[in-house]
Enzyme design. Structure first.
Site, PDB file in Angstrom:
ATOM      1  N   LYS A 112      40.134  58.627   4.416  1.00 49.70           N
ATOM      2  CA  LYS A 112      39.843  57.935   3.154  1.00 49.70           C
ATOM      3  C   LYS A 112      40.892  58.268   2.107  1.00 49.70           C
ATOM      4  O   LYS A 112      41.292  59.425   1.947  1.00 49.70           O
ATOM      5  CB  LYS A 112      38.454  58.337   2.635  1.00 49.70           C
ATOM      6  N   LYS A 160      33.798  59.104  -1.615  1.00 47.73           N
ATOM      7  CA  LYS A 160      33.031  58.157  -0.789  1.00 47.73           C
ATOM      8  C   LYS A 160      32.823  58.665   0.637  1.00 47.73           C
ATOM      9  O   LYS A 160      31.971  58.154   1.352  1.00 47.73           O
ATOM     10  CB  LYS A 160      33.725  56.795  -0.814  1.00 47.73           C
ATOM     11  N   SER A 170      37.096  50.435  -0.583  1.00 47.49           N
ATOM     12  CA  SER A 170      36.797  51.472  -1.571  1.00 47.49           C
ATOM     13  C   SER A 170      35.985  50.901  -2.735  1.00 47.49           C
ATOM     14  O   SER A 170      36.240  51.196  -3.907  1.00 47.49           O
ATOM     15  CB  SER A 170      38.084  52.121  -2.091  1.00 47.49           C
ATOM     16  N   SER A 190      38.306  58.456  -5.016  1.00 46.09           N
ATOM     17  CA  SER A 190      37.454  57.764  -4.047  1.00 46.09           C
ATOM     18  C   SER A 190      37.277  58.518  -2.739  1.00 46.09           C
ATOM     19  O   SER A 190      36.545  58.061  -1.868  1.00 46.09           O
ATOM     20  CB  SER A 190      38.013  56.362  -3.775  1.00 46.09           C
TER      21      SER A 190
END
Length: 220
Positions: free
Chosen positions: A174, A4, A58, A1
């Site tokens: 992140k 992202k 997420s 993720s």
């Protein structure tokens, strides 16, 4: 993720945060073990709200909704992701989707991820969102009824589950985890000298090890 990060960068560059996005059936219909922020087909949110769902919870549903809004489809959006990554010098990466679920043709490296995070941080809204521990989203569903959700960051430094080293202030970043990628974290922080630093750990073998390694790195 950690993918992202690039999804958010592309959205911030190519769309308006005040845009209203209607969540499609395809975006809402994620795999049962997928990380989601609880969106349903017909929900209407602003792009800014979707970015909170993308970067805090997420949400893969938010990622697909953003991709479809910006480019018409996840496939077209992935092509745009690759164009933008290459323009930033991230030449050892290739993206096939906006959320980061495993695909043999979807990959990046530490240096490229640094480039992507550094670019995203040029947008003040990105830093604001990724520094947020909790966010309350209020929007309308397909029937026009009001929906309220609270989304919480997956970053354990920011949600208080793990204490950052003394003198270190976590500013954003992140997380990302798959079986193939292991436990990953791209972190933006300020050290005791007031210097702003990007630190990245990839392929840690557990969540505990991830934060141990990151803690050792940022206190240096």
């Amino acid at each position: 993720s950690t993918t992202k990060i690039l999804t958010a960068y592309v959205a911030l560059k190519h769309a308006d945060l005040t845009d209203t996005v209607t969540v499609s059936e395809q975006a809402a219909n994620q795999a049962g073990d997928s990380s989601v922020c609880g969106l349903h087909a017909g929900d209407r949110l602003t792009l800014r709200q979707l970015l909170y769902g993308l970067l805090l919870e997420s949400g893969n549903d938010a990622a697909d909704a953003i991709a479809q809004h910006v480019s018409g489809s996840a496939e077209s959006f992935a092509a745009l992701m690759n164009e933008e990554a290459a323009a930033l010098g991230a030449t050892h990466s290739h993206f096939t989707n906006p959320h980061g679920l495993h695909d043999e043709e979807h990959y990046t490296c530490v240096y490229d991820l640094y480039l992507l995070l550094n670019a995203a941080l040029q947008y003040e809204e990105f830093e604001t969102i990724t520094h947020t521990a909790k966010y309350t989203a209020s929007y309308q569903d397909a029937a026009g009824a009001s929906v309220t959700q609270e989304w919480e960051t997956t970053d354990k430094f920011l949600n208080g589950e793990v204490q950052a080293p003394e003198g270190v202030t976590v500013l954003g970043g992140k997380t990302g985890t798959t079986n193939a990628a292991g436990y990953c974290l791209a972190l933006y922080s300020k050290n005791a000298q007031g210097e702003r630093v990007i630190s990245i750990v990839m392929k840690a073998d557990s969540g505990e090890k991830l934060y141990q390694l990151m803690g050792e790195m940022v206190k240096m």
